[in-house]
Scaffold this motif. Structure first.
Motif, short mmCIF file in Angstrom:
data_model
loop_
_atom_site.label_atom_id
_atom_site.label_comp_id
_atom_site.label_asym_id
_atom_site.label_seq_id
_atom_site.Cartn_x
_atom_site.Cartn_y
_atom_site.Cartn_z
N TRP A 9 -0.51 15.00 5.36
CA TRP A 9 -0.38 15.86 4.19
C TRP A 9 -0.05 17.26 4.67
O TRP A 9 -0.88 17.88 5.34
N LEU B 244 -8.62 5.39 5.27
CA LEU B 244 -8.50 4.72 3.97
C LEU B 244 -8.34 3.22 4.19
O LEU B 244 -7.38 2.78 4.81
N LEU C 28 -7.79 -0.43 2.61
CA LEU C 28 -7.34 -1.20 1.45
C LEU C 28 -7.65 -2.65 1.75
O LEU C 28 -7.12 -3.21 2.72
N GLN D 212 -5.67 6.42 -9.00
CA GLN D 212 -4.34 6.29 -9.60
C GLN D 212 -3.48 5.29 -8.83
O GLN D 212 -2.71 4.53 -9.41
N ALA D 213 -3.62 5.29 -7.52
CA ALA D 213 -2.78 4.41 -6.70
C ALA D 213 -3.33 2.99 -6.61
O ALA D 213 -2.58 2.02 -6.65
N PHE D 214 -4.65 2.86 -6.46
CA PHE D 214 -5.21 1.55 -6.15
C PHE D 214 -6.30 1.08 -7.11
O PHE D 214 -6.89 0.03 -6.90
N VAL E 127 0.84 -1.20 0.00
CA VAL E 127 0.00 0.00 0.00
C VAL E 127 0.87 1.25 0.00
O VAL E 127 0.65 2.19 -0.76
N ARG F 253 -10.71 0.93 -1.00
CA ARG F 253 -10.12 0.51 -2.27
C ARG F 253 -9.58 -0.91 -2.11
O ARG F 253 -9.46 -1.40 -0.99
N MET F 254 -9.27 -1.54 -3.24
CA MET F 254 -8.72 -2.89 -3.18
C MET F 254 -7.21 -2.82 -2.95
O MET F 254 -6.55 -1.87 -3.40
N PRO G 252 -10.12 1.65 -9.17
CA PRO G 252 -11.44 2.16 -8.77
C PRO G 252 -11.95 1.52 -7.48
O PRO G 252 -11.48 0.47 -7.07
N ALA G 253 -12.92 2.21 -6.90
CA ALA G 253 -13.49 1.73 -5.64
C ALA G 253 -14.31 0.47 -5.89
O ALA G 253 -14.96 0.34 -6.92
N PRO G 254 -14.29 -0.48 -4.95
CA PRO G 254 -15.08 -1.70 -5.12
C PRO G 254 -16.57 -1.41 -4.96
O PRO G 254 -16.96 -0.43 -4.32
N TRP H 61 -4.57 11.11 7.50
CA TRP H 61 -5.40 9.95 7.15
C TRP H 61 -4.93 8.74 7.96
O TRP H 61 -3.73 8.57 8.18
N VAL I 196 2.45 7.52 -6.69
CA VAL I 196 1.60 8.54 -7.30
C VAL I 196 2.31 9.90 -7.22
O VAL I 196 2.77 10.28 -6.13
N PRO I 197 2.42 10.62 -8.35
CA PRO I 197 3.15 11.91 -8.31
C PRO I 197 2.58 12.89 -7.29
O PRO I 197 3.34 13.60 -6.64
N ALA J 103 2.50 1.69 -3.36
CA ALA J 103 1.54 2.14 -4.38
C ALA J 103 1.21 3.62 -4.22
O ALA J 103 1.10 4.35 -5.20
N LEU J 104 1.07 4.03 -2.98
CA LEU J 104 0.72 5.44 -2.72
C LEU J 104 1.90 6.34 -3.07
O LEU J 104 1.75 7.44 -3.64
#
Lengths: 243, 630
Positions: free
Chosen positions: A135, A196, A198, B620-622, A91, A224-225, B624-626, A148, A98-99, A94-95
């Motif tokens: 942030w 958040l 995942l 962008q990171a993960f 996770v 999110r997945m 779309p939402a499920p 977050w 992102v730019p 992946a985060l």
């Protein structure tokens, strides 16, 4: 410089697998990662071993933690938590890729860092998020200044437990390790602007139902997945043991 | 065989046994020395021995498993002796430690208890003054150990994990459990308490700790959904620069303990006397004016009637001092009661016409002296802690009137909690330097009804005589202090010590037959001595106190609370109070969340800032939402 960043990253995440260490370099190869770990091991900063299927794990020794300036207790990652640690690391990677994350100068505050701040004072009913993402103010993004909570859910908990955790994260007002009286003070802004989640496919249903249970409060929870790299690689058959 | 020879034989036999059990003797000697040096009770050595039992059990089990017999364990002393003769000291010590350490601790505890008992019965020691000197020395050792226990920062929390209040380190106890730290159930904080101590004895330090504990404990109870939010109201009846310095210190500590806002009255914020219910307002206003008895009682009755006419006028009660003073005018009163069926009131106005200007003059003078602090707007609901400074040293009469008004306001606020509110506020009224206002503040009356209102009263004074003007009132205050009495150094502790009661003690006499030689004959008798030694209390050092509760006493070295670094200026009570009110949108807690649950209350109270859209970042990171169908 990259060495130091990777060293602190590895310390913060308890440990990580070589393929994830290679990914930290932004498309680096396993060979480069192995060379880096060999350098660390030679300097006594890290140790490496095959703890699970897939690439070997690397973790930071006591000397390495001292070099990083962090007060964690030196130990290899717990076997029972390897899959979870890999998921959380995935996770983060992946985060970070992102730019917008890099441009905003966001800061990943790992569970290990939160736990070290508590110094063993975590109450039996308290729940620590898997990480916090801070942030900084004054950046271009609309969520600047927010904090977050990150939760990686590989397996489904009960609906009641998931809801309770969500509510606890959303209600918290104080930092972890603050006086107990400051942890949840009515009238103060919440510590976590959002949570958040995942999730693995197995856990996503429960998390979504728990979010719905919270009503309008659920607007502060994003689901999110987990990225595909969060899955532990399948076990490789040992050489020479095939039929 | 003569008795001398018998004694000699006994000594030799004891010495031989001690030599034969040298490791046990060594541990016992070390443990007794440690107990003497640190002023420990024997129970501490017994507990240490009990903690060693797992080691003994593991050793026996390991021996039984590895050697298939317990024989080697029995032969351990011999094997250890062999090892020692071969200069294998570590191996010998390892063999001996499991049985010798607990046995030595037990023997040490027993020997130490014998020593303490003989000294307490005045039957021990070589010189006639040995017992007294032993007690003094033990007191010094116990004080030193207690100070060392609390010296390190963070070693003494205000509340334990179970919610008990920790005052500091225990020096000595009589009739209370002998624990290293002075732990009291938090319920004592919510009961009436009494604190007596002269200037410079550490009374303020103790009070600050008690107030901080009340706030912290109250917040815990609130979070658990047991009670409403805590409120601490402190009346500092001394006033002056010293009161302001303590107010600043208390503000920092109370904020650090969880109080969202601390109001300092009347310097930073005000209250409204005019918020009192009309009936109560009449009574309070009349009591604010000092009046006599005998012939002066007639004047008091007239004044009460005029004040009642002004307050209970058809136009409603006054909203401010100016409004009230304007009503103390014969023309206003006549006009107010002229319309309608108010013949009785009009007759009263006419008969009191000559006194009305005098009454107005007295109230005008009173309110000028009281200042604007009670002219509102403001209520105790606006802050979690109120530090009220009354100038009791420079203007006793004014302080007395202010104290009376503030206590009435608080009682009215507590009694006037919204009907049906399940969680009333937990309130502590702390009256510091009560002697300054005790003449006209019958606080024991508040004691009587405070319990039903959920209000705890904590009274502190410099001495027993400062508690109240009359001896009866002093005893009434002390006898109703259900949360205990805190006694700092004071020259006259005897009345409070008498309340703690007595305990049986043995007084032994011995016959001195020569230079430090005693005959082995004497007498002992039982006598009753005070549970709390008044001489110890007279000699207490700064920061030490005696906590008297239920016929026992704990001498405590109080741990000082230190406020954190100066915080950014907080919003005033008025603005903070409004900011702290829950958001009107009850849906924030969710539809099926118990609205009374602590989390729901917290979530409702949290400001709901609009959130930016982060879906692009997350996509962008993960990805779309499920969907919910999962």
């Amino acid at each position: 410089m990259l060495d130091v960043r990777a060293l602190v990253f590895t310390a913060d995440m308890y440990g990580l697998q070589l393929d994830q260490l290679a990914e930290l370099f932004g498309g680096g190869t396993l060979r480069q990662a192995r060379a880096l770990v060999a350098r660390w091991a030679k300097a006594g900063l890290a140790e490496s071993a095959s703890l699970s299927p897939g690439s070997p794990w690397v973790w930071i020794t006591k000397a390495g933690l001292q070099a990083c300036g962090v007060r964690y207790s030196a130990a290899p990652p717990a076997l029972a938590r390897l899959a979870h640690i890999r998921a959380v690391t995935a996770v983060r990677l992946a985060l970070q890729a992102v730019p917008a994350y890099r441009d905003a100068g966001a800061y990943w505050r790992s569970e290990r860092r939160l736990r070290a701040r508590l110094g063993g004072r975590l109450g039996s009913r308290d729940h620590l998020p898997d990480a916090e993402v801070h942030w900084p103010d004054g950046t271009g993004v609309s969520w600047a200044g927010e904090c977050w909570a990150i939760e990686a859910e590989r397996t489904a908990k009960t609906l009641a437990r998931t809801t309770a955790i969500m509510r606890e994260l959303l209600a918290r007002t104080g930092d972890y390790g603050c006086p107990a009286a400051d942890a949840r003070v009515p009238g103060l802004p919440p510590r976590h602007a959002r949570v958040l989640y995942l999730c693995s496919p197995a856990a996503a249903g429960t998390v979504l139902r728990a979010r719905e249970t919270l009503g309008s409060l659920g607007a502060r929870i994003d689901v999110r997945m987990l990225p595909p790299s969060a899955e532990m690689p399948p076990a490789q058959p040992l050489a020479g043991t095939g039929p | 065989m003569t008795s001398r020879a018998t004694r000699l034989l006994r000594v030799i036999a004891a010495a031989l046994i001690a030599l034969a059990l040298a490791p046990v003797t060594l541990v016992a000697a070390i443990s007794v020395t440690a107990a003497w040096r640190n002023g420990w009770p024997p129970a501490r050595l017994y507990r240490a021995a009990a903690w060693c039992l797992p080691m003994l059990a593991v050793w026996l089990a390991a021996t039984a498993v590895s050697r298939h017999s317990l024989g080697p364990a029995v032969a351990a002393p011999h094997l250890a002796w062999v090892d020692l003769r071969r200069h294998r000291y570590l191996a010998g010590a390892t063999l001996l430690a499991p049985p010798a350490v607990p046995a030595g601790l037990l023997a040490g505890g027993w020997a130490w208890s014998l020593r303490l008992a003989s000294m307490a019965a005045l039957a021990g020691g070589r010189s006639p003054a040995a017992a007294a000197r032993f007690d003094q020395r033990q007191w010094r050792h116990q004080v030193r150990a207690a100070q060392a226990r609390i010296a390190a920062p963070g070693t003494v929390p205000v509340l334990t994990a179970t919610g008990d209040f920790v005052a500091g380190a225990v020096i000595r106890t009589v009739g209370h459990p002998a624990r290293p730290l002075a732990q009291l159930p938090a319920s004592r904080l919510r009961a009436h308490q009494l604190v007596i101590g002269g200037t410079g004895t550490g009374k303020s330090t103790l009070l600050l700790r008690l107030w901080a504990a009340f706030i912290q404990s109250g917040l815990q109870r609130q979070a658990a959904g047991i009670a409403g939010p805590p409120l601490v109201v402190i009346l500092d009846c001394k006033g002056g620069a010293d009161a302001r310095r303590i107010a600043e210190r208390a503000g920092g500590i109370l904020r650090a303990s969880g109080a969202r806002n601390v109001a300092v009255w009347p310097d930073e914020t005000v209250l409204s006397l005019w918020a009192l219910p009309a009936r109560q307002l009449v009574s309070t206003l009349v009591d604010l004016i000092e009046h006599g008895s005998g012939g002066a009682a007639y004047y008091t009755d007239v004044m009460e009637a005029v004040v009642a006419l002004a307050i209970e006028a058809p136009a409603g009660p006054p909203a401010s001092t100016a409004d009230f003073l304007a009503r103390l005018d014969i023309g206003w009163l006549m006009l107010a009661y002229s319309a309608g069926d108010y013949d009785e009131q009009l007759a009263l106005v006419r008969s009191a016409a000559r006194q009305v200007p005098d009454i107005a003059l007295r109230f005008r003078t009173l309110f000028r002296r009281l200042g604007p602090g009670l002219d509102g707007p403001g209520s105790f609901a606006d802050a979690d802690a109120w530090y009220c400074i009354l100038e009791g040293t420079s203007e006793i009469a004014v302080a007395e009137a202010q104290a009376r008004a503030l206590v009435d306001l608080l009682a009215s606020y507590v009694a006037g909690a919204p009907a049906g509110s399940s969680d009333p506020r937990q309130v502590l009224l702390a009256v510091d330097e009560f002697s300054a206002v005790s003449r006209r503040l019958p606080i024991w009356q508040l004691y009587e009804r405070a319990r039903s209102l959920g209000l705890a009263v904590q009274v502190s004074a410099q001495s027993w005589h400062g508690l109240a003007v009359r001896q009866d009132d002093r005893y009434r205050l002390a006898a109703t202090a259900e949360g205990g009495i805190w006694l700092m150094r004071t020259p006259h502790p005897d009345p409070v010590v008498a309340l703690a009661g007595h305990r049986a003690s043995t007084d032994s006499s011995r016959q001195l037959v020569g230079w430090l030689r005693w005959r082995r004959h004497g007498t002992s008798r039982l006598l009753q001595i005070p549970v709390a030694n008044p001489d110890l209390i007279r000699g207490l050092d700064v920061g030490q106190c005696a906590y008297i509760y239920r016929g026992g006493v704990s001498f405590i070295q109080v741990k000082q609370l230190v406020a954190g670094p100066a915080a950014l200026p907080r919003s005033t009570a008025r603005s903070a109070g409004s900011a702290a009110r829950p958001a009107p949108d009850d849906r924030a807690a969710g539809p099926d969340v118990d609205p009374a649950s602590p989390d729901a209350q917290l979530l409702r109270g949290q400001p709901q800032a609009p959130l930016g859209d982060i879906s692009a970042l997350l996509d962008q990171a993960f990805g779309p939402a499920p969907r919910r169908a999962l």
